[in-house]
Design a protein around this motif. Structure first.
Motif, PDB file in Angstrom:
ATOM      1  N   GLY A  30      -3.170  -9.691  -5.754  1.00  0.00           N
ATOM      2  CA  GLY A  30      -4.302  -9.894  -6.661  1.00  0.00           C
ATOM      3  C   GLY A  30      -5.449  -8.954  -6.356  1.00  0.00           C
ATOM      4  N   PHE A  31      -5.750  -8.783  -5.072  1.00  0.00           N
ATOM      5  CA  PHE A  31      -6.813  -7.862  -4.653  1.00  0.00           C
ATOM      6  C   PHE A  31      -6.471  -6.437  -5.078  1.00  0.00           C
ATOM      7  CE2 PHE A  31      -9.262  -5.507  -1.428  1.00  0.00           C
ATOM      8  CZ  PHE A  31     -10.492  -6.113  -1.606  1.00  0.00           C
ATOM      9  N   PHE A  32      -5.217  -6.031  -4.878  1.00  0.00           N
ATOM     10  CA  PHE A  32      -4.775  -4.702  -5.305  1.00  0.00           C
ATOM     11  C   PHE A  32      -4.910  -4.537  -6.814  1.00  0.00           C
ATOM     12  CE2 PHE A  32      -1.284  -2.288  -7.233  1.00  0.00           C
ATOM     13  CZ  PHE A  32      -1.605  -1.013  -6.779  1.00  0.00           C
ATOM     14  N   ALA A  33      -4.457  -5.529  -7.577  1.00  0.00           N
ATOM     15  CA  ALA A  33      -4.510  -5.430  -9.037  1.00  0.00           C
ATOM     16  C   ALA A  33      -5.955  -5.344  -9.520  1.00  0.00           C
ATOM     17  CB  ALA A  33      -3.803  -6.626  -9.667  1.00  0.00           C
ATOM     18  N   LEU A  34      -6.845  -6.091  -8.891  1.00  0.00           N
ATOM     19  CA  LEU A  34      -8.248  -6.069  -9.297  1.00  0.00           C
ATOM     20  C   LEU A  34      -8.846  -4.681  -9.100  1.00  0.00           C
ATOM     21  CD1 LEU A  34     -10.577  -7.826 -10.291  1.00  0.00           C
ATOM     22  CD2 LEU A  34     -11.148  -8.242  -7.907  1.00  0.00           C
ATOM     23  N   PHE A  35      -8.605  -4.064  -7.949  1.00  0.00           N
ATOM     24  CA  PHE A  35      -9.159  -2.734  -7.726  1.00  0.00           C
ATOM     25  C   PHE A  35      -8.365  -1.637  -8.424  1.00  0.00           C
ATOM     26  CE2 PHE A  35     -11.585  -4.919  -4.561  1.00  0.00           C
ATOM     27  CZ  PHE A  35     -12.794  -4.270  -4.644  1.00  0.00           C
ATOM     28  N   PHE A  36      -7.109  -1.872  -8.723  1.00  0.00           N
ATOM     29  CA  PHE A  36      -6.329  -0.894  -9.486  1.00  0.00           C
ATOM     30  C   PHE A  36      -6.842  -0.796 -10.912  1.00  0.00           C
ATOM     31  CE2 PHE A  36      -2.612   0.398 -12.010  1.00  0.00           C
ATOM     32  CZ  PHE A  36      -2.244   1.554 -11.337  1.00  0.00           C
ATOM     33  N   PHE A  37      -7.200  -1.943 -11.503  1.00  0.00           N
ATOM     34  CA  PHE A  37      -7.691  -1.973 -12.875  1.00  0.00           C
ATOM     35  C   PHE A  37      -9.216  -1.980 -12.950  1.00  0.00           C
ATOM     36  CE2 PHE A  37      -3.429  -3.887 -13.328  1.00  0.00           C
ATOM     37  CZ  PHE A  37      -2.912  -2.979 -14.235  1.00  0.00           C
TER      38      PHE A  37
END
Length: 98
Positions: free
Chosen positions: A59-66
């Motif tokens: 979730g943390f990765f997806a938040l900063f990826f997008f």
């Protein structure tokens, strides 16, 4: 003539015994943890924590990826207390087509 088996094989019927196995009071007192098909509460907690950790990181990765998607940047990332100013994008007037 043999006795009726009630749908079980003769080996299964003959393996039942009214006697329990002898357990020495001086030997190790083993016990089997309660489980459901081999899944114990301890293994559920262990794998649940592991899955939760992987989910949090994903979730943390997806938040900063997008984070550069305008909707995510405006609705979520600008409201983060310490990092909010980093996501404010000022467009120079000469670059604005409107």
């Amino acid at each position: 003539m043999s006795a009726p088996h009630h749908g079980k094989s003769p080996a299964a019927v003959s393996m039942r015994s009214p006697y329990k196995a002898y357990r020495s009071p001086f030997g190790p007192q083993y016990s089997i943890a309660k489980n459901y098909h081999g899944i114990t509460a301890r293994s559920v907690v262990k794998f649940g924590a592991l899955a939760g950790g992987f989910g949090g990181v994903a979730g943390f990765f997806a938040l900063f990826f997008f984070a550069e998607v305008p909707k995510v940047r405006d609705d979520i990332m600008k409201k983060v207390p310490v990092l909010g100013d980093f996501f404010v994008k000022e467009i120079a007037p000469e670059d604005n087509p409107f």
